[in-house]
Design a protein around this motif. Structure first.
Motif, short mmCIF file in Angstrom:
data_model
loop_
_atom_site.label_atom_id
_atom_site.label_comp_id
_atom_site.label_asym_id
_atom_site.label_seq_id
_atom_site.Cartn_x
_atom_site.Cartn_y
_atom_site.Cartn_z
N GLY A 20 0.99 -1.26 0.15
CA GLY A 20 -0.08 0.00 0.00
C GLY A 20 0.87 1.13 0.14
N GLN A 30 1.10 7.05 0.31
CA GLN A 30 0.19 5.98 0.53
C GLN A 30 -0.50 5.83 -0.84
OE1 GLN A 30 -0.02 3.83 2.98
NE2 GLN A 30 1.47 4.94 4.03
N GLY A 31 -0.64 4.63 -1.46
CA GLY A 31 -1.66 4.45 -2.51
C GLY A 31 -0.99 4.74 -3.79
N THR A 42 0.39 11.73 -5.72
CA THR A 42 -0.58 10.69 -5.64
C THR A 42 -1.23 10.51 -7.15
OG1 THR A 42 -2.72 11.91 -4.93
CG2 THR A 42 -1.26 10.85 -3.20
#
Length: 117
Positions: A20, A30-31, A42
């Protein structure tokens, strides 16, 4: 054996990843993530084509990490990027991170978008 230090100049290499998350240039994301000359941010995944199209002026090729296993890109995504004049290579996220780091160390114009493992 002789080891040579790799210099990345202003670019940020992928330093690590796990379930993750990714660590790029000391920053944990994250992601899904995009790493490019303009910075790390992101990413919305395969549906976020606009974020990838924005990279065509900074990169000659975009490596797309499809997660833990290699998978085909949606045809619409591949077509839009190729029509914009940028090369697209899909591979597992670990392979994409390694390939990106190698070409980055050579000073190549590359960008990276990855789904987490």
């Amino acid at each position: 054996m002789r080891l040579n230090e790799i210099v990345f100049n202003d670019a940020k290499p992928v330093e690590g990843y796990g379930p993750g998350f990714f660590r790029i240039g000391g920053q944990v994301v994250q992601g899904p993530v995009i790493a490019a000359p303009s910075g790390t941010r992101t990413w919305g995944g395969f549906e976020d084509v606009a974020a990838l199209e924005a990279l065509v002026t900074e990169a000659d090729v975009i490596f797309i990490g499809t997660g833990g296993e290699i998978a085909h890109l949606p045809q619409g995504l591949r077509s839009r990027l190729e029509d914009a004049g940028v090369g697209v290579e899909a591979m597992s996220s670990p392979a994409a991170a390694r390939t990106y780091n190698v070409l980055l160390s050579e000073g190549r114009r590359v960008a990276l978008a990855m789904l987490p493992i």
